[in-house]
Design a protein around this motif. Sequence first.
Motif, PDB file in Angstrom:
ATOM      1  N   ILE A   1      62.860 113.084  27.699  1.00 59.86           N
ATOM      2  CA  ILE A   1      61.724 112.902  28.602  1.00 59.86           C
ATOM      3  C   ILE A   1      61.987 111.733  29.538  1.00 59.86           C
ATOM      4  O   ILE A   1      61.809 111.822  30.759  1.00 59.86           O
ATOM      5  CB  ILE A   1      60.425 112.685  27.797  1.00 59.86           C
ATOM      6  N   LEU A   2      62.414 110.639  28.949  1.00 59.00           N
ATOM      7  CA  LEU A   2      62.668 109.473  29.779  1.00 59.00           C
ATOM      8  C   LEU A   2      63.797 109.734  30.765  1.00 59.00           C
ATOM      9  O   LEU A   2      63.754 109.272  31.910  1.00 59.00           O
ATOM     10  CB  LEU A   2      63.002 108.283  28.881  1.00 59.00           C
ATOM     11  N   LYS A   3      64.754 110.473  30.318  1.00 59.60           N
ATOM     12  CA  LYS A   3      65.873 110.764  31.196  1.00 59.60           C
ATOM     13  C   LYS A   3      65.428 111.593  32.393  1.00 59.60           C
ATOM     14  O   LYS A   3      65.846 111.361  33.529  1.00 59.60           O
ATOM     15  CB  LYS A   3      66.935 111.551  30.401  1.00 59.60           C
ATOM     16  N   LEU A   4      64.614 112.546  32.120  1.00 54.64           N
ATOM     17  CA  LEU A   4      64.122 113.363  33.220  1.00 54.64           C
ATOM     18  C   LEU A   4      63.309 112.540  34.207  1.00 54.64           C
ATOM     19  O   LEU A   4      63.479 112.639  35.433  1.00 54.64           O
ATOM     20  CB  LEU A   4      63.241 114.488  32.670  1.00 54.64           C
TER      21      LEU A   4
ATOM     22  N   SER B   1      58.691 100.725  16.879  1.00 56.36           N
ATOM     23  CA  SER B   1      58.219  99.618  16.054  1.00 56.36           C
ATOM     24  C   SER B   1      57.501 100.133  14.825  1.00 56.36           C
ATOM     25  O   SER B   1      57.527  99.483  13.777  1.00 56.36           O
ATOM     26  CB  SER B   1      57.276  98.740  16.881  1.00 56.36           C
ATOM     27  N   MET B   2      56.863 101.271  14.943  1.00 55.99           N
ATOM     28  CA  MET B   2      56.175 101.811  13.786  1.00 55.99           C
ATOM     29  C   MET B   2      57.077 102.625  12.887  1.00 55.99           C
ATOM     30  O   MET B   2      56.641 103.123  11.843  1.00 55.99           O
ATOM     31  CB  MET B   2      54.999 102.689  14.250  1.00 55.99           C
ATOM     32  N   GLY B   3      58.309 102.800  13.306  1.00 58.34           N
ATOM     33  CA  GLY B   3      59.251 103.506  12.452  1.00 58.34           C
ATOM     34  C   GLY B   3      59.158 105.007  12.529  1.00 58.34           C
ATOM     35  O   GLY B   3      59.762 105.719  11.737  1.00 58.34           O
ATOM     36  N   ILE B   4      58.414 105.487  13.481  1.00 67.16           N
ATOM     37  CA  ILE B   4      58.303 106.934  13.591  1.00 67.16           C
ATOM     38  C   ILE B   4      59.623 107.516  14.080  1.00 67.16           C
ATOM     39  O   ILE B   4      60.067 108.569  13.646  1.00 67.16           O
ATOM     40  CB  ILE B   4      57.146 107.290  14.547  1.00 67.16           C
ATOM     41  N   ILE B   5      60.211 106.800  15.005  1.00 66.93           N
ATOM     42  CA  ILE B   5      61.521 107.254  15.474  1.00 66.93           C
ATOM     43  C   ILE B   5      62.508 106.112  15.325  1.00 66.93           C
ATOM     44  O   ILE B   5      62.110 104.935  15.263  1.00 66.93           O
ATOM     45  CB  ILE B   5      61.460 107.736  16.935  1.00 66.93           C
ATOM     46  N   SER B   6      63.725 106.449  15.327  1.00 62.81           N
ATOM     47  CA  SER B   6      64.761 105.424  15.132  1.00 62.81           C
ATOM     48  C   SER B   6      65.164 104.855  16.485  1.00 62.81           C
ATOM     49  O   SER B   6      64.757 105.343  17.544  1.00 62.81           O
ATOM     50  CB  SER B   6      65.962 106.042  14.423  1.00 62.81           C
ATOM     51  N   ASN B   7      65.962 103.828  16.406  1.00 56.97           N
ATOM     52  CA  ASN B   7      66.373 103.150  17.626  1.00 56.97           C
ATOM     53  C   ASN B   7      67.744 103.582  18.092  1.00 56.97           C
ATOM     54  O   ASN B   7      68.399 102.884  18.845  1.00 56.97           O
ATOM     55  CB  ASN B   7      66.409 101.630  17.383  1.00 56.97           C
ATOM     56  N   SER B   8      68.147 104.717  17.672  1.00 51.21           N
ATOM     57  CA  SER B   8      69.559 105.052  17.904  1.00 51.21           C
ATOM     58  C   SER B   8      69.853 105.303  19.370  1.00 51.21           C
ATOM     59  O   SER B   8      70.930 105.023  19.851  1.00 51.21           O
ATOM     60  CB  SER B   8      69.931 106.292  17.083  1.00 51.21           C
ATOM     61  N   LEU B   9      68.919 105.783  20.055  1.00 49.00           N
ATOM     62  CA  LEU B   9      69.205 106.191  21.431  1.00 49.00           C
ATOM     63  C   LEU B   9      68.569 105.235  22.427  1.00 49.00           C
ATOM     64  O   LEU B   9      68.029 105.643  23.450  1.00 49.00           O
ATOM     65  CB  LEU B   9      68.689 107.614  21.671  1.00 49.00           C
ATOM     66  N   ASN B  10      68.645 103.989  22.124  1.00 45.72           N
ATOM     67  CA  ASN B  10      67.995 103.062  23.028  1.00 45.72           C
ATOM     68  C   ASN B  10      68.718 102.895  24.325  1.00 45.72           C
ATOM     69  O   ASN B  10      68.121 102.630  25.343  1.00 45.72           O
ATOM     70  CB  ASN B  10      67.862 101.691  22.350  1.00 45.72           C
ATOM     71  N   GLY B  11      69.984 102.995  24.268  1.00 49.20           N
ATOM     72  CA  GLY B  11      70.732 102.726  25.474  1.00 49.20           C
ATOM     73  C   GLY B  11      70.509 103.811  26.514  1.00 49.20           C
ATOM     74  O   GLY B  11      70.696 104.993  26.267  1.00 49.20           O
ATOM     75  N   MET B  12      70.116 103.382  27.665  1.00 51.61           N
ATOM     76  CA  MET B  12      69.920 104.341  28.750  1.00 51.61           C
ATOM     77  C   MET B  12      71.054 104.248  29.750  1.00 51.61           C
ATOM     78  O   MET B  12      70.923 104.706  30.877  1.00 51.61           O
ATOM     79  CB  MET B  12      68.584 104.048  29.461  1.00 51.61           C
ATOM     80  N   ALA B  13      72.116 103.611  29.331  1.00 50.26           N
ATOM     81  CA  ALA B  13      73.198 103.404  30.293  1.00 50.26           C
ATOM     82  C   ALA B  13      73.776 104.724  30.763  1.00 50.26           C
ATOM     83  O   ALA B  13      74.093 104.894  31.938  1.00 50.26           O
ATOM     84  CB  ALA B  13      74.291 102.551  29.662  1.00 50.26           C
ATOM     85  N   SER B  14      73.870 105.641  29.846  1.00 47.53           N
ATOM     86  CA  SER B  14      74.447 106.918  30.251  1.00 47.53           C
ATOM     87  C   SER B  14      73.566 107.601  31.273  1.00 47.53           C
ATOM     88  O   SER B  14      74.035 108.169  32.260  1.00 47.53           O
ATOM     89  CB  SER B  14      74.633 107.812  29.025  1.00 47.53           C
ATOM     90  N   SER B  15      72.295 107.498  31.063  1.00 47.07           N
ATOM     91  CA  SER B  15      71.409 108.157  32.018  1.00 47.07           C
ATOM     92  C   SER B  15      71.443 107.453  33.365  1.00 47.07           C
ATOM     93  O   SER B  15      71.262 108.067  34.406  1.00 47.07           O
ATOM     94  CB  SER B  15      69.984 108.184  31.476  1.00 47.07           C
ATOM     95  N   GLU B  16      71.718 106.146  33.312  1.00 42.07           N
ATOM     96  CA  GLU B  16      71.805 105.445  34.583  1.00 42.07           C
ATOM     97  C   GLU B  16      72.954 106.010  35.404  1.00 42.07           C
ATOM     98  O   GLU B  16      72.833 106.236  36.602  1.00 42.07           O
ATOM     99  CB  GLU B  16      72.026 103.949  34.349  1.00 42.07           C
ATOM    100  N   GLY B  17      74.034 106.188  34.710  1.00 41.32           N
ATOM    101  CA  GLY B  17      75.187 106.701  35.440  1.00 41.32           C
ATOM    102  C   GLY B  17      74.947 108.086  35.985  1.00 41.32           C
ATOM    103  O   GLY B  17      75.242 108.384  37.152  1.00 41.32           O
ATOM    104  N   THR B  18      74.376 108.924  35.155  1.00 43.42           N
ATOM    105  CA  THR B  18      74.098 110.271  35.653  1.00 43.42           C
ATOM    106  C   THR B  18      73.038 110.235  36.730  1.00 43.42           C
ATOM    107  O   THR B  18      73.026 111.071  37.637  1.00 43.42           O
ATOM    108  CB  THR B  18      73.618 111.165  34.504  1.00 43.42           C
TER     109      THR B  18
END
Lengths: 588, 143
Positions: B27-30, B82-99
Amino acid sequence: DILQWPQISKCRSPEMETFSCFWTAGNFYNLTVPRILQLLYKKSNEEDWKECPDYITSGQNSCYFNASYTSVWTPYCVQLASKNEVYDKKCFSVDEIVLPDPPVHLNWTLLNTSQTGIHGDIQVRWDPPPTADVRKGWITLEYELQYKEVNETKWKELKPRLSTMAPLYSLKTARDYEIRIRSRQRTSEKFGEFSEILYVSFSQIGIGCDHCTEEVEFPWFLVVVFGVCGLAVTVISIMLSKQPRLKMLIFPPVPVPKIKGIDPDLLKKGKLDEVNSILACHDNYKTQLYSDDLWVEFIELDIEDPEEKNRASDTDRLLSEDHLKSHSCLGTKDDDSGRASCCEPDIPETDFSASDTCDATSDSDQFKKATEKEEDLLCLERQENDESLPNLASTDPQHRHRNTQSENSNVWAPFEDSIESPRLSVHTQISNQNSLTSTDFYAQVSDITPAGRVVLSPGQKSKLGRAQREGCTEQNFTMDNTYFCEADVKKCIAVTSHEENEPHAQEQGYNEDGYFTTESLTTTVANLGASTAAPPSSEMPVADYTSIHIVQSPQGLVLNATALPVPDKEFNVSCGYVSTDQLNKIMP
Amino acid sequence: CHTSGMLTPNGKEYAQKIPREELTHLILKLLQAWKEPLFHFNQHIEHHQQLPDDSLSKAKQISNMVHELKTGVEKVTEKMQSMGIISNSLNGMASSEGTGLSISNEANMMSDSDFIHCFRRDSNKVQSYLKILKCRIMPENSC
């Protein structure tokens, strides 16, 4: 007949998870071998055309793509073809062809009915189409409700709404209604199919009003209300606009205290000159209001104006005229001159002399006489004028019968008091002072009747004048606000004045607003006795005088037998009178 | 469309199956992918005199809404992490920046109608994904 090719009529997805395509076969069948139509599809990123996976589920001449074949945001192309020919082709993406199924489970409930029972409100509820997964939010639907009476042709529409319920207001209970609903995807423009028709009949639940009359009744209530309002508006406008008589009839004016021709503001501002001039034009009011004002006028003018000659001449003139008029009527003076000067803020004393009439009994005339006498009283003479005295004395009996109305004895009353006896002596003393002027003669007010008439006593002056001539030259009078201390004056007074100014047994004078008339003063003096009558620091007891104890108001005086409580040493203790300012300093 | 290269679930089942972190990330990427093209598009149509003022203001409004939506989703993501519902694995948006850079270059070459068409499609995607994500975050709904 026109030859119609087979063509794809539409492709639709009811829930954005599957889609179907429909086509028409055309009218080729009769001519040739029945052809087998195929629907081929291709995704945009594919090369090959694939055949429809399901020709059956959606009915004849249809192709059904289930969820596994459906990619929502992927462009598709379908084409209708037989073995060699391509009859039609369409390209789309699934999210663009979403047409939801109609809502299901329509029902209605009664909200309320009107008091007359002719109209009713209902609430219509329904369920979303079961195929659309609205709960998970994969698709969001909008609903449009249409309704009409059973025998009508045109449907009424409500605005599309997201909720699955809608109220219908003011339905006629005597009629039956039909309701239908359709839905669309929120982001689309096309609606799906209509639902089944819901029939609304009030008679089923026993509310129907079979014998209700038509509503085209005459709105009596509205007529009455608006008629009353219009009538009230008309009446008010009439009253306020043009008809003073009518207005006075309905709204009688509340009388306010007002003197004709006098601007109340003048009185408020205290412009006595103008007031006097205006009043002089109105004969009726002269006697009532002029008394005090004239005293003021006379006092101030005489004292402030250092001219002797005028005064002398005025007083002479007054006396002579008065004397003459009392015996022989000289006739009226030039009234015009009198009138002319009447309306100017001039010295009114001249007016009086000028406009004197022969009517000795008129109030104005009497008033004038009295005012002249007042002037005589208050005027202080620099030079002695013994000649005027006998004139005055002779006229005194006449004055005794003259009546004047002096209702308000104000702060000037004590002034008058003080002036009664010592005027002749004072004028010798006052001649040393700058601010005092003098007139030729004085008359002593011996009495003020309850009616407010000043009764003058004759023959006082000569004694007083003679008595005072000796020892009062060096007196130092305190001149406050044109008052002079009676105590100082009294020192110069001969004791013989005592008998003349016998206090008459009077009725109580007016006690208006703290005022004390002269007679009350004299009464007080009489009651207090000779010892108290004398001011504390004066060696000359004078029965008619007493000291002022207190000034209650700017116009009020309270006479006291005891000594004046003067804490301030700068006061001339012998002075029985204090000005308002001094009193203000004394008083807390 | 310049976002055609992105792998996004094309069906409800797929959207339900992929992990929530991935869905959020998509979603954020879009939303990020459309930030620049919208900006350029607004600049581009401002010089269009044939367009009525309503269209211009609408375009600006849409740009703002996309930006706000992206900010909101980021906040929700942080809250979820922060609530632990989702993990932090995909925090980096660097790839999306490049694309994103390359995406914006492609976007400049599109015609206006294609641009609008693509934007409509992607906004529909974002809406559906968000709805599914909302359903999946709250366990009481049987998503």
